[in-house]
Design an enzyme around this catalytic site. Structure first.
Site: not given
Ligand code: PGA
Length: 248
Positions: A10, A12, A95, A97, A166, A172, A210
């Site tokens: 992903n 982003k 997601h 976010e 998640e 992140g 992460s």
């Molecule tokens: P990350 O993000 O691996 O940077 O924690 C995962 C995601 O949000 O899909």
């Protein structure tokens, strides 16, 4: 149950024409007969570029969102038909976010998943609790509610969906759920899927938050973890390749 794992990047809101090209070149040149399915979910403006770069590769193309509407006066939205035009196979839906910064509710997430499925795109539906919800002992309640919203979509079986757990506090932040914490929630989700369909074992349940080159193997070894949704580590070809090889 013998199903292929899925490793999905992903990206982003990251990338540029030059950076995407370098990243995909690095990934493709390091791929040797991958045992898992692989996808990269790229920003919409780069779909055409990435489609061309991935054309003869086993890496599939994904989007990071899709409109719940078919077409028309929805400024800024990207329709499922537009994604199809660029050979998109997966769309991330719900997601955290999007839920957090764009006000997406369970109902919107379900409408998006429905729209994707009706047009032959596999939604990767994200669920996960915040730190406050975990600390309040509400993890199970939250993820079950989020999954319930997409479990009975009109005319579609949940087995057509990919689900990503998640935990919001792990995204992140460098704070990964331990393999045991992740497996515990995956088992809850699998049980909920089993109650809904005889196909539950076929459903790919991804972990995200992460996941990186150092912790992927342990996470992916858990019985109910069928792959990963990877943010930060999917932007570095060497790390992404290490995660792919951990998903044999
Ligand atoms: P990350 O993000 O691996 O940077 O924690 C995962 C995601 O949000 O899909």
């Amino acid at each position: 149950m013998n199903k292929k794992k899925l490793i999905a990047g992903n990206w982003k809101m990251n990338g540029s024409l030059a950076a995407n090209q370098a990243l995909l070149k690095g990934i493709l040149s390091g791929l040797k007969d991958p045992a898992c399915a692989i996808a990269v979910c790229v920003p919409a403006p780069y779909l055409a570029q990435c489609q061309a770069l991935l054309a003869t590769s086993p890496v599939e193309l994904g989007a990071q969102d899709v409109s719940q509407h078919e077409l028309g006066a929805y400024t800024g939205e990207v329709s499922v038909a537009m994604l199809k035009d660029f050979g998109v196979r997966y769309a991330i839906v719900g997601h955290s976010e999007r839920r957090q910064y764009h006000g997406e509710t369970d109902a919107v997430v379900a409408a998006k998943a429905q729209r994707a499925l009706a047009n032959g795109i596999t939604p990767i539906v994200c669920v996960g609790e915040t730190l406050a919800e975990r600390e309040a002992g509400k993890t199970e309640e939250v993820v079950k509610r989020q999954l319930a919203a997409v479990i009975h979509l009109n005319g579609h079986c949940i087995s057509e969906v990919v689900v990503a757990y998640e935990p919001v506090w792990a995204i992140g932040t460098g704070k990964t759920a331990t393999p045991e914490q992740a497996q515990e929630v995956h088992a809850v989700l699998r049980a909920q899927l089993k109650a809904a369909t005889a196909q539950a074992d076929r459903i790919q349940l991804l972990y995200g938050g992460s996941m990186n080159a150092a912790n992927a193997a342990q996470l992916l070894a858990q019985p109910d973890i069928d792959g990963g949704l990877i943010g930060g580590a999917s932007l570095k070809s060497a790390d992404f390749l290490t995660i792919i090889s951990a998903a044999a």
